[in-house]
Design a protein around this motif. Structure first.
Motif, PDB file in Angstrom:
ATOM      1  N   ALA A   1      45.022  34.729  56.687  1.00  0.00           N
ATOM      2  CA  ALA A   1      43.957  35.488  56.016  1.00  0.00           C
ATOM      3  C   ALA A   1      43.370  34.638  54.896  1.00  0.00           C
ATOM      4  O   ALA A   1      43.898  33.570  54.578  1.00  0.00           O
ATOM      5  N   GLN A   2      42.302  35.122  54.322  1.00  0.00           N
ATOM      6  CA  GLN A   2      41.631  34.370  53.269  1.00  0.00           C
ATOM      7  C   GLN A   2      41.843  34.962  51.887  1.00  0.00           C
ATOM      8  O   GLN A   2      41.755  34.280  50.895  1.00  0.00           O
ATOM      9  N   LYS A   3      42.130  36.263  51.840  1.00  0.00           N
ATOM     10  CA  LYS A   3      42.174  36.916  50.538  1.00  0.00           C
ATOM     11  C   LYS A   3      43.454  36.545  49.796  1.00  0.00           C
ATOM     12  O   LYS A   3      44.467  36.186  50.375  1.00  0.00           O
ATOM     13  N   LEU A   4      43.355  36.621  48.464  1.00  0.00           N
ATOM     14  CA  LEU A   4      44.520  36.512  47.605  1.00  0.00           C
ATOM     15  C   LEU A   4      45.056  37.906  47.340  1.00  0.00           C
ATOM     16  O   LEU A   4      44.299  38.842  47.108  1.00  0.00           O
TER      17      LEU A   4
ATOM     18  N   GLY B   1      46.785  43.878  38.227  1.00  0.00           N
ATOM     19  CA  GLY B   1      46.249  42.650  38.792  1.00  0.00           C
ATOM     20  C   GLY B   1      44.992  42.937  39.594  1.00  0.00           C
ATOM     21  O   GLY B   1      44.740  44.071  39.981  1.00  0.00           O
TER      22      GLY B   1
ATOM     23  N   SER C   1      42.899  29.033  37.185  1.00  0.00           N
ATOM     24  CA  SER C   1      43.956  28.638  38.096  1.00  0.00           C
ATOM     25  C   SER C   1      44.805  27.554  37.443  1.00  0.00           C
ATOM     26  O   SER C   1      44.295  26.537  36.977  1.00  0.00           O
TER      27      SER C   1
ATOM     28  N   HIS D   1      49.680  30.922  44.110  1.00  0.00           N
ATOM     29  CA  HIS D   1      48.886  30.509  42.964  1.00  0.00           C
ATOM     30  C   HIS D   1      49.475  31.107  41.695  1.00  0.00           C
ATOM     31  O   HIS D   1      49.884  32.268  41.685  1.00  0.00           O
TER      32      HIS D   1
ATOM     33  N   ILE E   1      49.471  35.518  36.066  1.00  0.00           N
ATOM     34  CA  ILE E   1      49.396  36.267  37.316  1.00  0.00           C
ATOM     35  C   ILE E   1      49.818  35.371  38.465  1.00  0.00           C
ATOM     36  O   ILE E   1      49.362  34.219  38.574  1.00  0.00           O
TER      37      ILE E   1
ATOM     38  N   THR F   1      48.146  33.577  49.011  1.00  0.00           N
ATOM     39  CA  THR F   1      47.220  33.595  50.139  1.00  0.00           C
ATOM     40  C   THR F   1      48.058  33.920  51.363  1.00  0.00           C
ATOM     41  O   THR F   1      48.962  33.162  51.723  1.00  0.00           O
TER      42      THR F   1
ATOM     43  N   PHE G   1      41.648  42.963  45.963  1.00  0.00           N
ATOM     44  CA  PHE G   1      40.649  42.374  46.837  1.00  0.00           C
ATOM     45  C   PHE G   1      39.636  43.424  47.281  1.00  0.00           C
ATOM     46  O   PHE G   1      39.988  44.534  47.669  1.00  0.00           O
TER      47      PHE G   1
ATOM     48  N   LEU H   1      48.076  31.885  37.898  1.00  0.00           N
ATOM     49  CA  LEU H   1      46.802  32.021  37.211  1.00  0.00           C
ATOM     50  C   LEU H   1      47.057  32.490  35.783  1.00  0.00           C
ATOM     51  O   LEU H   1      48.061  33.148  35.500  1.00  0.00           O
TER      52      LEU H   1
ATOM     53  N   PHE I   1      47.437  39.798  44.618  1.00  0.00           N
ATOM     54  CA  PHE I   1      47.877  39.508  43.260  1.00  0.00           C
ATOM     55  C   PHE I   1      49.081  40.346  42.868  1.00  0.00           C
ATOM     56  O   PHE I   1      49.213  41.506  43.274  1.00  0.00           O
ATOM     57  N   GLY I   2      49.928  39.765  42.029  1.00  0.00           N
ATOM     58  CA  GLY I   2      50.918  40.555  41.314  1.00  0.00           C
ATOM     59  C   GLY I   2      50.257  41.268  40.156  1.00  0.00           C
ATOM     60  O   GLY I   2      49.063  41.091  39.883  1.00  0.00           O
ATOM     61  N   GLN I   3      51.041  42.093  39.469  1.00  0.00           N
ATOM     62  CA  GLN I   3      50.480  42.886  38.371  1.00  0.00           C
ATOM     63  C   GLN I   3      50.312  42.082  37.091  1.00  0.00           C
ATOM     64  O   GLN I   3      49.666  42.543  36.166  1.00  0.00           O
TER      65      GLN I   3
ATOM     66  N   TYR J   1      34.547  35.461  46.996  1.00  0.00           N
ATOM     67  CA  TYR J   1      35.381  36.662  46.978  1.00  0.00           C
ATOM     68  C   TYR J   1      34.930  37.596  45.865  1.00  0.00           C
ATOM     69  O   TYR J   1      34.524  37.144  44.799  1.00  0.00           O
TER      70      TYR J   1
ATOM     71  N   MET K   1      48.399  25.672  42.369  1.00  0.00           N
ATOM     72  CA  MET K   1      48.454  26.173  43.734  1.00  0.00           C
ATOM     73  C   MET K   1      49.527  25.353  44.428  1.00  0.00           C
ATOM     74  O   MET K   1      49.487  24.117  44.391  1.00  0.00           O
TER      75      MET K   1
ATOM     76  N   TYR L   1      36.648  40.809  43.654  1.00  0.00           N
ATOM     77  CA  TYR L   1      37.857  41.552  43.323  1.00  0.00           C
ATOM     78  C   TYR L   1      37.512  42.586  42.261  1.00  0.00           C
ATOM     79  O   TYR L   1      36.545  42.431  41.520  1.00  0.00           O
TER      80      TYR L   1
END
Lengths: 109, 115
Positions: free
Chosen positions: A94-97, B42, A45, A33, A86, A90, B45, A35, A99-101, B33, A48, B35
């Protein structure tokens, strides 16, 4: 080492310039993704994608699954494009994203 | 506006107090979710719900944190005995099941300042 790395962390450019933001990841993913986050918090978003390339207006996102790398391009950049961009993935199974910084982009008029 | 909404948007609390944040996802999004995001970083989670079931929980979620989604619609995130390190933005996001676009939608976030 973070599972998702972005570069550069900060980018300042002049209006009209072509912008590239890079994202590398080290895990198996089912989707990536891109963002956009403006000051104040709201995250939107943009794309994707799980393969190939997508385009929306002046924004283009590409992904190379074999190289575990994605790029976000902005053509004809404008000061309103100034935001934090950002990359998030995914993780497979798993379901969670994750993230990069983020990359803070500033476009000067 | 039928986006993801969060309440309150800003909360200042004294150390040791309890706080609760609410998230109303987009209706019919069964995935929700939480976060946490600190300045210059960033989002990280915290936890994930599918309908009312809490299916995944990060190690970041200490025993002072609890999240619920009792009827599979709105969710709450409670932080007990707040500490200064809890100061952050707490983001809620929702997405539909696979096969329905799968795009994730974020709320505006709830900013917490612990003094």
């Amino acid at each position: 080492k973070n599972e998702v790395e972005q570069s550069p962390q900060n980018l300042t450019a002049q209006e009209g310039e072509f912008i590239t933001i890079n994202c590398s990841y080290s895990v198996g993913i089912s989707a990536l993704h891109w963002l956009q986050q403006h000051p104040g918090g709201g995250i939107v978003s943009l794309f994707m994608l799980s393969s190939g390339k997508k385009k929306h207006g002046r924004l283009i996102a590409t992904i190379n699954i074999q190289e575990k790398h994605s790029s976000l391009h902005i053509t004809a950049s404008h000061p309103r494009d100034s935001a934090v961009y950002i990359c998030a993935v995914t993780i497979q199974g798993a379901q969670k994203l994750v993230f990069g910084q983020g990359t803070r982009l500033t476009i000067n008029p | 506006d039928t986006g993801v909404s969060q309440d309150p948007r800003h909360k200042i609390t004294k150390r040791g107090q309890n706080v609760t944040f609410r998230c109303d996802p987009i209706s019919e999004h069964n995935r929700l979710y939480w976060y946490r995001q600190t300045l210059g970083q960033g989002p990280e989670f915290l936890t994930y719900f599918q309908n009312e079931a809490q299916l995944e929980k990060s190690r970041l979620l200490s025993d002072r944190f609890s999240a619920e989604r009792p009827k599979g619609s709105f969710s709450t995130l409670e932080i007990q005995r707040t500490e200064q390190g809890d100061s952050a933005m707490y983001l809620c996001a929702s997405r539909p099941d696979r096969g329905s676009g799968n795009t994730i939608y974020f709320g505006e976030g709830s900013w917490l300042t612990v003094v």
